[in-house]
Design a protein around this motif. Structure first.
Motif, PDB file in Angstrom:
ATOM      1  N   ARG A  58       0.844  -1.192   0.000  1.00  0.00           N
ATOM      2  CA  ARG A  58       0.000   0.000   0.000  1.00  0.00           C
ATOM      3  C   ARG A  58       0.880   1.242   0.000  1.00  0.00           C
ATOM      4  N   GLY A  59       0.411   2.268  -0.734  1.00  0.00           N
ATOM      5  CA  GLY A  59       1.115   3.534  -0.798  1.00  0.00           C
ATOM      6  C   GLY A  59       0.661   4.482   0.303  1.00  0.00           C
ATOM      7  N   PRO A  60       0.966   5.776   0.172  1.00  0.00           N
ATOM      8  CA  PRO A  60       0.716   6.733   1.254  1.00  0.00           C
ATOM      9  C   PRO A  60      -0.735   7.161   1.419  1.00  0.00           C
ATOM     10  N   TYR A  61      -1.596   6.873   0.436  1.00  0.00           N
ATOM     11  CA  TYR A  61      -2.974   7.357   0.500  1.00  0.00           C
ATOM     12  C   TYR A  61      -3.926   6.303   1.041  1.00  0.00           C
ATOM     13  N   ALA A  62      -4.785   6.711   1.976  1.00  0.00           N
ATOM     14  CA  ALA A  62      -5.923   5.868   2.368  1.00  0.00           C
ATOM     15  C   ALA A  62      -6.885   5.797   1.190  1.00  0.00           C
ATOM     16  N   GLY A  93      -5.008  11.761 -11.444  1.00  0.00           N
ATOM     17  CA  GLY A  93      -5.098  11.048 -12.698  1.00  0.00           C
ATOM     18  C   GLY A  93      -5.852   9.744 -12.480  1.00  0.00           C
ATOM     19  N   ALA A  94      -6.318   9.129 -13.571  1.00  0.00           N
ATOM     20  CA  ALA A  94      -7.139   7.933 -13.433  1.00  0.00           C
ATOM     21  C   ALA A  94      -6.763   6.890 -14.478  1.00  0.00           C
ATOM     22  N   VAL A  95      -7.051   5.631 -14.148  1.00  0.00           N
ATOM     23  CA  VAL A  95      -6.782   4.524 -15.062  1.00  0.00           C
ATOM     24  C   VAL A  95      -7.922   3.525 -14.990  1.00  0.00           C
ATOM     25  N   ALA A  96      -8.353   3.039 -16.160  1.00  0.00           N
ATOM     26  CA  ALA A  96      -9.355   1.971 -16.236  1.00  0.00           C
ATOM     27  C   ALA A  96      -8.649   0.669 -16.592  1.00  0.00           C
ATOM     28  N   ILE A  97      -9.104  -0.442 -16.000  1.00  0.00           N
ATOM     29  CA  ILE A  97      -8.425  -1.731 -16.162  1.00  0.00           C
ATOM     30  C   ILE A  97      -9.446  -2.795 -16.554  1.00  0.00           C
ATOM     31  N   SER A  98      -9.133  -3.537 -17.633  1.00  0.00           N
ATOM     32  CA  SER A  98     -10.027  -4.586 -18.122  1.00  0.00           C
ATOM     33  C   SER A  98      -9.472  -5.973 -17.815  1.00  0.00           C
ATOM     34  N   PRO A  99     -10.345  -6.918 -17.452  1.00  0.00           N
ATOM     35  CA  PRO A  99      -9.921  -8.314 -17.326  1.00  0.00           C
ATOM     36  C   PRO A  99      -9.765  -8.955 -18.697  1.00  0.00           C
ATOM     37  N   GLY A 100      -9.394 -10.225 -18.684  1.00  0.00           N
ATOM     38  CA  GLY A 100      -9.171 -10.959 -19.924  1.00  0.00           C
ATOM     39  C   GLY A 100     -10.336 -11.850 -20.317  1.00  0.00           C
ATOM     40  N   PHE A 101     -10.134 -12.608 -21.373  1.00  0.00           N
ATOM     41  CA  PHE A 101     -11.116 -13.528 -21.944  1.00  0.00           C
ATOM     42  C   PHE A 101     -11.638 -14.480 -20.874  1.00  0.00           C
ATOM     43  N   THR A 102     -12.918 -14.623 -20.772  1.00  0.00           N
ATOM     44  CA  THR A 102     -13.674 -15.459 -19.831  1.00  0.00           C
ATOM     45  C   THR A 102     -13.531 -15.017 -18.372  1.00  0.00           C
ATOM     46  N   ALA A 103     -12.838 -13.918 -18.118  1.00  0.00           N
ATOM     47  CA  ALA A 103     -12.563 -13.502 -16.742  1.00  0.00           C
ATOM     48  C   ALA A 103     -13.454 -12.342 -16.305  1.00  0.00           C
ATOM     49  N   TYR A 104     -13.492 -12.173 -14.997  1.00  0.00           N
ATOM     50  CA  TYR A 104     -14.284 -11.103 -14.392  1.00  0.00           C
ATOM     51  C   TYR A 104     -13.375 -10.059 -13.751  1.00  0.00           C
ATOM     52  N   GLU A 105     -14.019  -8.985 -13.314  1.00  0.00           N
ATOM     53  CA  GLU A 105     -13.282  -7.907 -12.648  1.00  0.00           C
ATOM     54  C   GLU A 105     -12.425  -8.415 -11.499  1.00  0.00           C
ATOM     55  N   LEU A 115      -2.853   0.561  -6.736  1.00  0.00           N
ATOM     56  CA  LEU A 115      -2.542   1.757  -7.513  1.00  0.00           C
ATOM     57  C   LEU A 115      -3.190   3.002  -6.896  1.00  0.00           C
ATOM     58  N   ALA A 116      -4.420   2.872  -6.411  1.00  0.00           N
ATOM     59  CA  ALA A 116      -5.114   4.025  -5.833  1.00  0.00           C
ATOM     60  C   ALA A 116      -4.363   4.577  -4.623  1.00  0.00           C
ATOM     61  N   SER A 117      -3.769   3.696  -3.850  1.00  0.00           N
ATOM     62  CA  SER A 117      -3.059   4.150  -2.647  1.00  0.00           C
ATOM     63  C   SER A 117      -1.787   4.922  -2.985  1.00  0.00           C
ATOM     64  N   GLN A 118      -1.387   4.891  -4.252  1.00  0.00           N
ATOM     65  CA  GLN A 118      -0.232   5.675  -4.692  1.00  0.00           C
ATOM     66  C   GLN A 118      -0.655   7.034  -5.280  1.00  0.00           C
ATOM     67  N   GLY A 119      -1.962   7.268  -5.367  1.00  0.00           N
ATOM     68  CA  GLY A 119      -2.426   8.568  -5.830  1.00  0.00           C
ATOM     69  C   GLY A 119      -3.082   8.562  -7.195  1.00  0.00           C
ATOM     70  N   PHE A 120      -3.922   7.564  -7.459  1.00  0.00           N
ATOM     71  CA  PHE A 120      -4.696   7.503  -8.699  1.00  0.00           C
ATOM     72  C   PHE A 120      -6.133   7.110  -8.383  1.00  0.00           C
ATOM     73  N   VAL A 121      -7.051   7.485  -9.269  1.00  0.00           N
ATOM     74  CA  VAL A 121      -8.400   6.918  -9.239  1.00  0.00           C
ATOM     75  C   VAL A 121      -8.382   5.740 -10.206  1.00  0.00           C
ATOM     76  N   TYR A 260       6.588  -1.370 -11.501  1.00  0.00           N
ATOM     77  CA  TYR A 260       6.829  -0.706 -12.777  1.00  0.00           C
ATOM     78  C   TYR A 260       5.554  -0.071 -13.334  1.00  0.00           C
ATOM     79  N   SER A 261       4.400  -0.616 -12.982  1.00  0.00           N
ATOM     80  CA  SER A 261       3.150   0.036 -13.380  1.00  0.00           C
ATOM     81  C   SER A 261       2.996   1.374 -12.668  1.00  0.00           C
ATOM     82  N   ILE A 262       3.243   1.394 -11.373  1.00  0.00           N
ATOM     83  CA  ILE A 262       3.181   2.647 -10.615  1.00  0.00           C
ATOM     84  C   ILE A 262       4.147   3.665 -11.208  1.00  0.00           C
ATOM     85  N   SER A 263       5.375   3.238 -11.460  1.00  0.00           N
ATOM     86  CA  SER A 263       6.387   4.158 -11.986  1.00  0.00           C
ATOM     87  C   SER A 263       5.978   4.702 -13.347  1.00  0.00           C
ATOM     88  N   TRP A 264       5.433   3.838 -14.213  1.00  0.00           N
ATOM     89  CA  TRP A 264       5.020   4.264 -15.555  1.00  0.00           C
ATOM     90  C   TRP A 264       3.845   5.236 -15.481  1.00  0.00           C
TER      91      TRP A 264
END
Length: 300
Positions: A58-62, A93-105, A115-121, A260-264
């Protein structure tokens, strides 16, 4: 006692010089104070990063979260929004994330609070059907971002000019489709991506492709590697191949993917150059990294 005019002049000169030095010192302090860098980059969020801070669970944000019913949206299947609880740091900033084939959220839900705890929606979504193909998933990611920024209960927390996409497998292929359709996106991160389209010279979005050395469903030789290689050479791009990993590695908590996702996302959605240190020079092979390619320094 009478002071000689030349002595008085020298003393005045020394006082003026001392005053100038003090003013210069105060000026430098103003440039290097804690608010100075933030003034240069109004999108910076959170304290200066360290290796341990971006590897932490977890990052610095609740973080708070809210569910979005599929019955209340169009163009995608609903999902969960994770967001920093504070209202004192402005928009994120915000990011949307999709699951894969036959998968759910649920298969990519671990990325939400991480990711949100690092300062994103962060909006982890369900697709309209579990069988949707990458082009459809790309459109659904964009529909989710539009809902997030225009209609959601947290829209006031989001900077609609600083958005990104991620996805796993066909969702990763969908993240490439979304970036192709909407060049204004600031970052794309396909995770062990799958797509029948192997070339992406049209992309203008900084893209980090994450593959897995043991992937037998979307082998890197026929998916992640050609995806990366086809990106424009002048684009900020990177290819991270996970060591000892499979196609489904992104479906559970993974420190290397998170780091690396957080950094990017920080570097390209927030323009936060404090995170450049984790991307340049290029990371070396390790127990968790089979290979890393990319351009350094980054231009964006």
């Amino acid at each position: 006692m009478q002071v000689h005019p030349h002595t008085r002049s020298r003393r005045a000169g020394r006082l003026a010089g001392a005053a100038a030095a003090l003013a210069a010192l105060l000026g430098l302090a103003g440039l290097t104070g804690p608010g100075a860098h933030a003034a240069d980059n109004p999108y910076e969020r959170g304290p200066a990063p360290t290796t341990s801070s971006i590897e932490a669970a977890r990052g610095p944000y609740a973080v708070s979260q809210t569910s979005v019913s599929s019955l209340l949206v169009t163009g995608f299947g609903g999902g969960t929004i994770y967001y920093p609880t504070t209202t004192g740091d402005g928009t994120f900033g915000a990011v949307a994330i999709s699951p894969g084939f036959t998968a759910y959220e649920s298969s990519i839900s671990w990325l939400g609070p991480r990711l949100a705890s690092q300062g994103f929606v962060v909006f982890t979504i369900d697709t309209l059907t579990t069988l949707d193909q990458p082009d459809s998933r790309g459109r659904q990611l964009l529909a989710a971002l539009d809902y997030l920024t225009q209609r959601s209960s947290v829209r006031g927390r989001v900077d609609s000019s600083r958005l990104g996409v991620m996805g796993h497998s066909m969702g990763g292929g969908g993240s490439l489709e979304a970036a192709k359709s909407r060049p204004a996106l600031q970052a794309a991160i396909p995770l062990t991506p799958w797509n029948t389209d192997k070339t992406w010279p049209e992309l203008r979005t900084p893209t980090l492709v994450i593959g897995a050395d043991g992937d037998t469903i979307a082998p890197v030789a026929t998916h992640s590697e050609p995806f990366y290689s086809s990106l424009p050479s002048g684009l900020d791009r990177a290819y991270l191949e996970l060591n000892g990993a499979t196609h489904f590695t992104p479906n559970s908590s993974n420190t290397t993917i998170a780091k690396y996702s957080i950094s990017w996302l920080k570097r390209f959605i927030d323009n936060d150059t404090r995170y450049e240190q984790f991307l340049c020079p290029l990371p070396r092979p390790s127990a968790t990294i089979e290979e890393y390619r990319g351009n350094c320094p980054h231009t964006g």
